[in-house]
Design an enzyme around this catalytic site. Structure first.
Site, mmCIF file in Angstrom:
data_model
loop_
_atom_site.group_PDB
_atom_site.id
_atom_site.type_symbol
_atom_site.label_atom_id
_atom_site.label_comp_id
_atom_site.label_asym_id
_atom_site.label_seq_id
_atom_site.Cartn_x
_atom_site.Cartn_y
_atom_site.Cartn_z
ATOM 1 N NE ARG A 253 -3.973 -2.105 0.327
ATOM 2 C CZ ARG A 253 -3.680 -3.357 -0.040
ATOM 3 N NH1 ARG A 253 -2.829 -3.818 -0.666
ATOM 4 N NH2 ARG A 253 -4.743 -4.245 0.179
ATOM 5 C CB SER B 240 -8.646 -1.526 4.424
ATOM 6 O OG SER B 240 -8.882 -2.690 3.922
ATOM 7 C CD GLU C 244 -5.423 0.400 2.517
ATOM 8 O OE1 GLU C 244 -5.099 -0.342 3.075
ATOM 9 O OE2 GLU C 244 -6.110 0.184 1.437
#
Ligand SMILES: Cc1cc2nc3c(=O)[nH]c(=O)nc-3n(C[C@H](O)[C@H](O)[C@H](O)COP(=O)(O)OP(=O)(O)OC[C@H]3O[C@@H](n4cnc5c(N)ncnc54)[C@H](O)[C@@H]3O)c2cc1C
Length: 336
Positions: free
Chosen positions: A162, A236, A332
């Site tokens: 990520r 998420s 994130e």
């Protein structure tokens, strides 16, 4: 190319946060982008894609530029590979379907991820055992200060879990214009992620194909993840954190059910959702801000939550996980 003032961004972010942008415009080529940047050089700029990985915490006092560069082009091919270039403003899932319809393989596990092609390298999007770095060839990006287009190879992008240079070292310096993917003509399927095989079995699939894997992924995602069209969310909210194997062993002694996966460098990736759930947050709701009842990793806006309320909830979650497990979660989602 028209600059609008005081535009609501509620429909332009999947969290459905009702904030406004002082100035707003779209662009569909690099010349228009360059002109918009030159005309508004005194303003703070924010580049918007599909708005599925951001949380607006307040009104935006600068100019929001929505990338709408379109077009999908076959660049070259050989016996094994197809190189296909897509404009940053193409919808990611539609692009994946476009490639699968032509039997170009590789992106099937990444079906149904919201957002646009231009943001796909930003955090090296990934799902079900595949990340875009596995299929990435190159991208072109416009440097906001130098006003020049640069080409980035896979090594230039610094992809990680990520992560990419565009999210850290080169943050807010470049606008991604297009991305070229190198797709397979010869199948190399990845169904090792547990739920895919289970789903393929229940679909009665005996002969694998990229299209069938894509369908399995779509089925799993539709049943597990909240649809932003129904409940505001950005997928998420936190990353799965990694700890040393020594720390993992200590945690395992104290919490025998803790979930961890070994990374190639011997560190262990922990399931953030499990830790959040253990702290009692799953299904929590305060006003319209909440922690999803089926996916603790996903924070949701039930209707009229303010970005600040979602942020405050994320902060409380972060602190409780730190207190219970001694592990610091990282967001994130991009905070604006
Ligand atoms: C239900 C749901 C499920 C999700 N599942 C996944 C998943 O499985 N895996 C995963 O990795 N992600 C997932 N996400 C997160 C999200 O879909 C991805 O991160 C997606 O790539 C974001 O694309 P976007 O166009 O919406 O970006 P935006 O949210 O518009 O932007 C994200 C960031 O990228 C920047 N940006 C966007 N476009 C450009 C550009 N062209 N040039 C420079 N900067 C740019 C923005 O300024 C911002 O900082 C999920 C989100 C939701 C809502």
């Amino acid at each position: 190319m028209q600059i609008q003032q005081n535009i609501s961004l509620k429909q332009l972010n999947t969290f459905g946060i009702d904030v406004s942008a002082k100035y707003f415009s779209t662009f569909n080529n690099s010349d228009d982008l360059s002109e918009l940047i030159a005309l508004n050089s005194q303003l703070t700029t924010f580049i918007l894609g599909g708005g599925s990985n951001i949380l607006f915490t307040k009104n935006f006092d600068g100019i929001v530029l929505k990338n709408e560069i379109k077009g999908i082009e076959l660049i070259k091919e050989d016996a094994q590979y197809i190189y296909v270039k897509a404009g940053a403003g193409e919808n990611w899932h539609q692009f994946v379907l476009y490639t699968l319809q032509r039997n170009w393989q590789g992106l099937e596990n990444l079906s149904l991820i919201p957002g646009n092609v231009g943001a796909s390298p930003m955090q090296n999007i990934g799902a079900y055992g595949v990340e875009i770095k596995d299929l990435f060839y190159e991208l072109e990006a416009f440097h906001l200060k130098e006003k020049k287009v640069f080409t980035f190879s896979v090594n230039d992008c610094g992809f990680g879990y990520r992560e990419s240079v565009f999210k850290n070292k080169l943050k807010e310096q470049f606008v991604i214009l297009n991305v070229t993917y190198c797709l397979n003509k010869i199948p190399k399927f990845n169904t090792s992620y547990g739920a895919i095989e289970e789903e393929l079995n229940s679909m009665g699939v005996t002969e694998l194909s990229a299209k069938k894997i894509s369908l399995a992924v779509i089925n799993i995602r539709s049943s597990k993840l909240p649809d932003p069209a129904k409940i505001g969310n950005a997928g998420s909210f936190f990353k799965n954190p990694s700890v040393t194997s020594a720390k993992f062993n200590d945690l395992k002694t104290e919490f025998p059910l803790i979930v961890g996966y070994k990374n190639p460098d011997n560190s262990v990736k922990l399931a953030a959702g499990w830790m959040i759930e253990q702290c009692g947050w799953k299904g929590f709701r305060k006003g319209d801000a909440g922690c999803h009842a089926q996916q603790a990793l996903v924070l949701v806006n039930y209707g009229n939550a303010k970005g600040k309320e979602i942020y405050d909830l994320s902060e409380d979650i972060l602190q409780s996980v730190q207190k219970k497990f001694g592990v610091k979660l990282e967001r994130e989602v991009n905070l604006i």
